[in-house]
Every structure is written in C-alpha cells, then in structure tokens.
Scaffold this motif. Structure first.
Motif, short mmCIF file in Angstrom:
data_model
loop_
_atom_site.label_atom_id
_atom_site.label_comp_id
_atom_site.label_asym_id
_atom_site.label_seq_id
_atom_site.Cartn_x
_atom_site.Cartn_y
_atom_site.Cartn_z
N LEU A 366 0.82 -1.21 0.00
CA LEU A 366 0.00 0.00 0.00
C LEU A 366 0.86 1.26 0.00
CD1 LEU A 366 -3.03 -0.57 2.41
CD2 LEU A 366 -3.12 0.41 0.13
N ARG A 367 1.86 1.29 0.88
CA ARG A 367 2.72 2.46 0.99
C ARG A 367 3.50 2.70 -0.30
NH1 ARG A 367 4.55 0.56 7.02
NH2 ARG A 367 2.86 1.62 8.17
N THR A 368 3.95 1.61 -0.91
CA THR A 368 4.70 1.73 -2.16
C THR A 368 3.84 2.37 -3.24
OG1 THR A 368 6.05 -0.20 -1.62
CG2 THR A 368 5.93 0.44 -3.93
N GLN A 369 2.61 1.89 -3.39
CA GLN A 369 1.73 2.44 -4.40
C GLN A 369 1.39 3.90 -4.11
OE1 GLN A 369 0.84 0.92 -7.31
NE2 GLN A 369 0.14 3.00 -7.76
N LEU A 401 12.00 3.76 -0.87
CA LEU A 401 12.44 4.59 -1.99
C LEU A 401 13.60 3.94 -2.74
CD1 LEU A 401 12.24 8.12 -0.33
CD2 LEU A 401 10.71 7.19 -2.09
N THR A 402 14.51 3.35 -2.00
CA THR A 402 15.65 2.67 -2.64
C THR A 402 15.17 1.53 -3.52
OG1 THR A 402 17.09 3.22 -0.76
CG2 THR A 402 17.80 1.43 -2.21
N THR A 403 14.21 0.75 -3.01
CA THR A 403 13.66 -0.36 -3.79
C THR A 403 12.97 0.15 -5.06
OG1 THR A 403 13.31 -1.66 -1.78
CG2 THR A 403 12.08 -2.33 -3.74
N LEU A 404 12.22 1.24 -4.94
CA LEU A 404 11.52 1.81 -6.09
C LEU A 404 12.49 2.30 -7.16
CD1 LEU A 404 8.64 3.76 -4.30
CD2 LEU A 404 8.39 1.74 -5.76
N ASP A 407 14.05 -0.76 -8.83
CA ASP A 407 13.08 -1.43 -9.71
C ASP A 407 12.69 -0.57 -10.91
OD1 ASP A 407 13.13 -3.55 -8.01
OD2 ASP A 407 11.20 -3.11 -7.03
N GLY A 408 13.20 0.67 -10.98
CA GLY A 408 12.89 1.54 -12.11
C GLY A 408 11.51 2.15 -12.05
N LYS A 409 10.88 2.13 -10.88
CA LYS A 409 9.54 2.69 -10.78
C LYS A 409 9.54 4.19 -10.56
CE LYS A 409 7.40 -1.60 -9.21
NZ LYS A 409 6.64 -2.30 -8.14
N LEU A 423 14.34 14.00 -7.70
CA LEU A 423 13.74 13.26 -8.81
C LEU A 423 14.21 13.85 -10.14
CD1 LEU A 423 10.22 13.09 -7.23
CD2 LEU A 423 11.64 11.13 -7.73
N ASP A 424 14.57 12.99 -11.07
CA ASP A 424 15.05 13.41 -12.39
C ASP A 424 13.85 13.43 -13.33
OD1 ASP A 424 16.30 13.90 -14.75
OD2 ASP A 424 17.87 12.37 -14.49
#
Length: 476
Positions: A366-369, A401-404, A407-409, A423-424
C-alpha cells in the motif's frame, strides 16, 4: 451444557444397554437385589458421595460373587470412576476405570462400551487438574484393553483421540509416536495390493492422520515436511473425509503457500478451506475467511473477495467487517484509511499471529503504491518529511524509496547525508519519449516483416501475372 456436565450427569443412557427384559418374567431375587442396590447407591451420589461409593463397591462384589461380572457392575464402576474423578482422587478413579475395562469383553455390547469409554476419556482430557502422566495412563489402559478384546476400530479411534490431545498440548514428540502407530494401522499388509488395500475407510482415516501431522508441522513452521504431507494428501483417492478434516488440510496448505509468498495458490487453498469449514458448521470458517481476504489483498486483485456466493453472507459479520473495510482501503490505495482500520481494530486483526506476520507485506504494498502516486508532483523532497506523511520511520521510507529506484519505478537519487530525494524529471520524460519511439519502431518493423512475407509468398516480381506492386503492398 459442557462436555464435563454431560459426563457427570445421568441422562438416561445408563438405563438402556441394548438388553431386552420382560416386564413380568420374575427376575431372580439376586438380580433384583443388585438392581435395587444400584439405584439406592445412585440416589446417594450428591448428598452422601462416600456412602454412594461404598454402596457401588458392594454392588460390584455382590454381582461378581453371584453371577460374575455383568451390566450392573459395569454401571457401578462407571459411577465410581465419575465420583472419585470429581473428588480429584485420580489414582483411585484410574483403578476403577481399569476394572471397568475388563467388563467390555462380555458384560456389555460394543456400542455401550464405546459410549462409556469415549465419555470418560473426553472428560479426562478436558480436565485442567489432572497431570499429563496420569491422563496418559487412562489412555494406555484403554488401548491395552481394546487390543486384548480385538476391538481394532475403537482402538484406532482412541489413538486418534490421543493424538489430537498431544496436538492440543503441543506434545510433538508424543504426537509423532501416536501418528507412527496410526500409519501402521492403515498400511497395507504384505499380501495386499496397495491400490486395493486403501479402501474408503482406510483412506478417510489416512487423511485424518495427515491432518494431525500437517497441523503439527504448520505450528512448527517446518515447511519442507509440510509440503511433503500436503502433496501426499492430494494422492489419496479412496476417501470420504469429514469436511472439517478437508478444511484443516486446506487451511494448512494455504499457510504454506503464504510463507512461500505464492499468494494466488494461498487464496485458492483458503477458499476451499472456508467452504469446507462452512459446510461442517465450524467456527474456524471466520478465521480462515480473514486469511482468504489477506491473501486476496497480497495478490493485488481488484475483485472484491465478498462478491462470491459463499462469502457474501459474511461481509457484514462483526469479526469480518474490519477486514472488509481493510480490503476497500487497499483497493482504493488509501494507505491512511487502511492504517486507521488497523488502529481501531487491533485486537480483531492484529491479535492473530498469522495475520500480523503478513500485514507488513500488505502495508508495504500500500505504501509503495501511495508513494508512486504522490511523488509525481515533486521534484525533490526530504525523506523525513515524506516519512512523516505516512507515519513511518525514516529508515523504512528510505528502504522503500531505494527499492523503487532499483526497480525503475521512480527516477531519482538519494543523498544520504542530507536525507533528500531528488527526482530526475527529464529522465522520466526522456524515458517516456524513448519508450514511445521504441514502440513506434517496433510497429514499423512488424509492418515490414509482414510486407516481406507477403512478397515472398507471391514469388518474384513479373512471375505473378497481372499483379502490380500495389497488389503486393509495396509503397510506390
């Protein structure tokens, strides 16, 4: 009425032992005396238990002296077992019970013996006062007696009852021993063909044994052994198991899949378990329905798990309603609402260790989304301020955030010194542009391949009669 009360009360079962008596055939005087003694002693149980015990003992002796062990002696010994057990004189109760077991060979019918034995063992097992060693003696005395009387059916049922007791008390070494003996009782003899030997009765018992084993290994979190037994249950063809047994097996299978993070398989297993428990009228159906909802969320499914005919009636159940609200919040990607549901229903949801152990996965999803959706409006943000919005620790936010990023998200960099995420945006725009160009290039390549295939099918130009370049799909 509890099982304990049922054991201690006389509900008329003492008076019917399957014997037929004529109303006026003039039972002999000795028999009448024994019967009178029994009912006199019985009337003293509540007010004068010690006098009742003395009277029952006299009855047993009188009957044995007159005609040998019989039905009234059996009844008296049953009453003596009850009375002394109630007084917590367990050794004395065991002695009376052991004597009662000698009567099952000829004094009473098998059905009567089975009813009395099951009643006593159920009461003994439920008693919080008896020590484990003495309780085991009751079972061992029963098993020895049944082996001597060659009552294998009741002996097996008693062994199953004992195995369930070991499971409830988490005595896994003793349970393993009982299970080993039970497996031996259903194994084909050397002269039997395996496929013929496992008939419906033995197949059903085999599944019950597997259900005991699978619960033990689930509690011990021994997933390797759990999988072996679960797969073995699927190979039993000749069986008509009680729905509760099927429910147990499927529930444990669902937990196994959850530990393996095979959410879809877990969802199917929990649904099957719920249906079986529901058919059996078991209260465990509510617990398993919670597990089903949990697996459903972890699958990321947008289908409401309460849309099915089987689960719909439970959507508003008091214990299920918090899970219903949690599903709604999950499907709406409303992390704050989900956390509110968990805070307000902590006992209902979090007190189940199995649910609690997997809610971290639900919340992380949930938090990731939520982060992916919200972060689009930022060009830079400090990790502590972002973590505060979610109410989580800075280190947890940094981990997500590191995982995202990996994962290229999201496209960005974390400055661990300043705890800042940059953010780029240009990289994101370029990525979308290159993605569109790649898609366009792929479509052109596909059209070219189709054109070439059509051209080859038609053969060399000039060999196809009046066919023109236009007919061949060529751009001129």
């Amino acid at each position: 009425m509890s099982d304990n009360d049922d054991f201690m009360m006389d509900d008329g079962d003492d008076e019917d032992y399957g014997f037929d008596y004529e109303d006026d055939d003039g039972a002999d005087e000795a028999g009448a005396d024994v019967e009178n003694t029994y009912y006199t002693a019985k009337s003293l149980k509540t007010e004068k238990p010690q006098e009742a015990i003395a009277a029952f003992e006299a009855l047993v002796k009188q009957e044995a002296d007159d005609a040998g062990p019989g039905e009234w002696g059996f009844k008296a010994l049953k009453q003596l077992t009850k009375l002394t057990f109630r007084q917590k004189r367990f050794d004395v109760a065991l002695a009376y019970y052991t004597q009662l077991l000698t009567y099952i060979k000829s004094a009473v019918t098998r059905n009567v013996a089975e009813k009395a034995i099951n009643g006593i063992l159920d009461y003994v097992s439920a008693s919080p006062d008896i020590d484990l060693a003495t309780m085991q003696q009751f079972y061992e005395a029963t098993l020895v007696s049944l082996a001597e009387s060659k009552n294998e059916r009741l002996r097996t049922k008693t062994n199953v009852k004992l195995a369930k007791l070991w499971l409830d008390r988490k005595e896994y070494a003793q349970l393993t021993k009982s299970v080993r003996e039970l497996h031996a009782s259903v194994a084909p003899s050397p002269d039997e063909n395996d496929s013929e030997a496992i008939d419906n009765t033995r197949g059903t018992l085999l599944l019950e044994i597997y259900a005991l084993e699978i619960q033990m290994h689930t509690e011990m979190k021994n997933n390797q052994k759990l999988r072996q037994i679960y797969e073995a249950t699927t190979q039993v063809r000749s069986a008509i198991p009680h729905p509760r047994i099927s429910g147990v097996i499927k529930e444990c299978g669902g937990k196994m899949f959850m530990y393996e993070k095979a959410w879809a398989k877990a969802q199917v297993a929990f649904f099957d378990s719920f249906r079986n428990y529901d058919e059996a009228g078991s209260p465990q159906r509510i617990v398993v329905l919670k597990y089903l909802v949990l697996a459903h969320m972890l699958m990321g499914s947008k289908i409401n798990p309460f849309d099915s005919q089987e689960t719909k009636p439970y959507a508003s159940h008091t214990e299920i309603l918090p899970m219903t609200n949690l599903v709604r919040a999950y499907q709406e990607n409303n992390v704050h609402e989900a956390e509110k549901v968990l805070r307000e229903n902590r006992k209902n949801i979090m007190d189940d260790p199995f649910i609690a152990s997997h809610l971290a996965d639900v919340l992380r999803s949930l938090r990731t989304q939520w982060i992916v959706d919200v972060i689009r409006s930022y060009s830079a943000i400090t990790i502590p301020s972002f973590a505060k919005q979610l109410g989580i620790a800075d280190v947890d936010m940094e981990s997500i955030l590191t995982t995202l990023i990996m994962d290229g998200k999201i496209n960005g960099k974390i400055d661990q010194v300043t705890q800042r995420l940059t953010l780029d945006k240009r990289a994101a725009v370029d990525a979308r542009r290159y993605g569109a160009l790649h898609s366009w290039s792929s479509e052109l390549d596909s059209l070219h391949q189709k054109s070439m295939a059509k051209s080859l099918k038609c053969g060399p130009i000039g060999m196809q009669g009046n066919m023109t370049p236009y007919d061949m799909g060529m751009d001129i």
